[in-house]
Design an enzyme around this catalytic site. Sequence first.
Site, PDB file in Angstrom:
ATOM      1  N   ASP A   1      74.660  22.845  21.912  1.00  0.00           N
ATOM      2  CA  ASP A   1      76.086  22.709  21.621  1.00  0.00           C
ATOM      3  C   ASP A   1      76.863  22.193  22.817  1.00  0.00           C
ATOM      4  O   ASP A   1      77.783  21.384  22.665  1.00  0.00           O
ATOM      5  CB  ASP A   1      76.665  24.050  21.153  1.00  0.00           C
ATOM      6  CG  ASP A   1      76.146  24.463  19.791  1.00  0.00           C
ATOM      7  OD1 ASP A   1      75.651  23.594  19.040  1.00  0.00           O
ATOM      8  OD2 ASP A   1      76.227  25.663  19.466  1.00  0.00           O
TER       9      ASP A   1
ATOM     10  N   HIS B   1      76.343  32.165  13.886  1.00  0.00           N
ATOM     11  CA  HIS B   1      76.648  31.016  14.736  1.00  0.00           C
ATOM     12  C   HIS B   1      76.568  29.722  13.923  1.00  0.00           C
ATOM     13  O   HIS B   1      77.473  28.881  13.973  1.00  0.00           O
ATOM     14  CB  HIS B   1      75.647  30.995  15.904  1.00  0.00           C
ATOM     15  CG  HIS B   1      75.742  29.810  16.787  1.00  0.00           C
ATOM     16  ND1 HIS B   1      76.356  29.867  18.009  1.00  0.00           N
ATOM     17  CD2 HIS B   1      75.293  28.532  16.642  1.00  0.00           C
ATOM     18  CE1 HIS B   1      76.282  28.666  18.582  1.00  0.00           C
ATOM     19  NE2 HIS B   1      75.638  27.840  17.768  1.00  0.00           N
ATOM     20  N   GLU B   2      75.497  29.565  13.156  1.00  0.00           N
ATOM     21  CA  GLU B   2      75.315  28.346  12.362  1.00  0.00           C
ATOM     22  C   GLU B   2      76.350  28.236  11.245  1.00  0.00           C
ATOM     23  O   GLU B   2      76.832  27.149  10.942  1.00  0.00           O
ATOM     24  CB  GLU B   2      73.891  28.263  11.808  1.00  0.00           C
ATOM     25  CG  GLU B   2      72.810  28.197  12.870  1.00  0.00           C
ATOM     26  CD  GLU B   2      73.000  27.086  13.892  1.00  0.00           C
ATOM     27  OE1 GLU B   2      73.540  26.015  13.535  1.00  0.00           O
ATOM     28  OE2 GLU B   2      72.622  27.287  15.057  1.00  0.00           O
TER      29      GLU B   2
ATOM     30  N   HIS C   1      79.471  26.684  12.632  1.00  0.00           N
ATOM     31  CA  HIS C   1      79.432  25.220  12.616  1.00  0.00           C
ATOM     32  C   HIS C   1      79.739  24.672  11.225  1.00  0.00           C
ATOM     33  O   HIS C   1      80.564  23.770  11.054  1.00  0.00           O
ATOM     34  CB  HIS C   1      78.042  24.705  13.022  1.00  0.00           C
ATOM     35  CG  HIS C   1      77.679  24.891  14.448  1.00  0.00           C
ATOM     36  ND1 HIS C   1      78.434  24.412  15.493  1.00  0.00           N
ATOM     37  CD2 HIS C   1      76.580  25.495  15.011  1.00  0.00           C
ATOM     38  CE1 HIS C   1      77.830  24.709  16.635  1.00  0.00           C
ATOM     39  NE2 HIS C   1      76.710  25.381  16.369  1.00  0.00           N
TER      40      HIS C   1
END
Length: 179
Positions: A161, A60-61, A64
């Site tokens: 988010d 997930h990170e 980004h």
Amino acid sequence: MKNFTGGSFPLFRIAGIQVFLHWTWLVVAYFEIVNRVNKYQSMTWNVIEYLALFGIVLLHEFGHALACRQVGGQANRIMLWPLGGVAFVQPPPRPGALLWSIVAGPLVNVILLPVTIGAVVIATGAGWRVAYPDFAHFLRSIAFINLALLIFNLLPIYPLDGGQILQALLWFVIGRAGA
């Protein structure tokens, strides 16, 4: 950088992005793994499940960070700590760049949904719930964890988010905050 990485240690670097792990993650991991009784027949599965959670948050990170770089921004650090992770991103000062940099994290979870749910469906259809109960439970847990992380992360509350997505969308409509 010290302010954001204090109490952490570097784990590895991928694509020029340094991943840090805060020491408290290890403490929480220990208690989560040891105190999860009656979930699996072997404690090894508790460790595997916690590492899979670590992997989902890390992907997930990276979503980004890589999206931020794609729009011309800077992203060189990811910090993992007990409540999740933080990709330190600096997208260009444009609403679309900010929006893409933020949406890309939850998008990773959206992409993982059919993979994790599909694995549960296949395992159930193959009778693994009886033949391999720990593995089947692990697959269900990972699908649930991924879905829960996605839903929680999309709550329109800053700094989640969802709150940052709302901020970027409002930038399109009313302009940049504080500008």
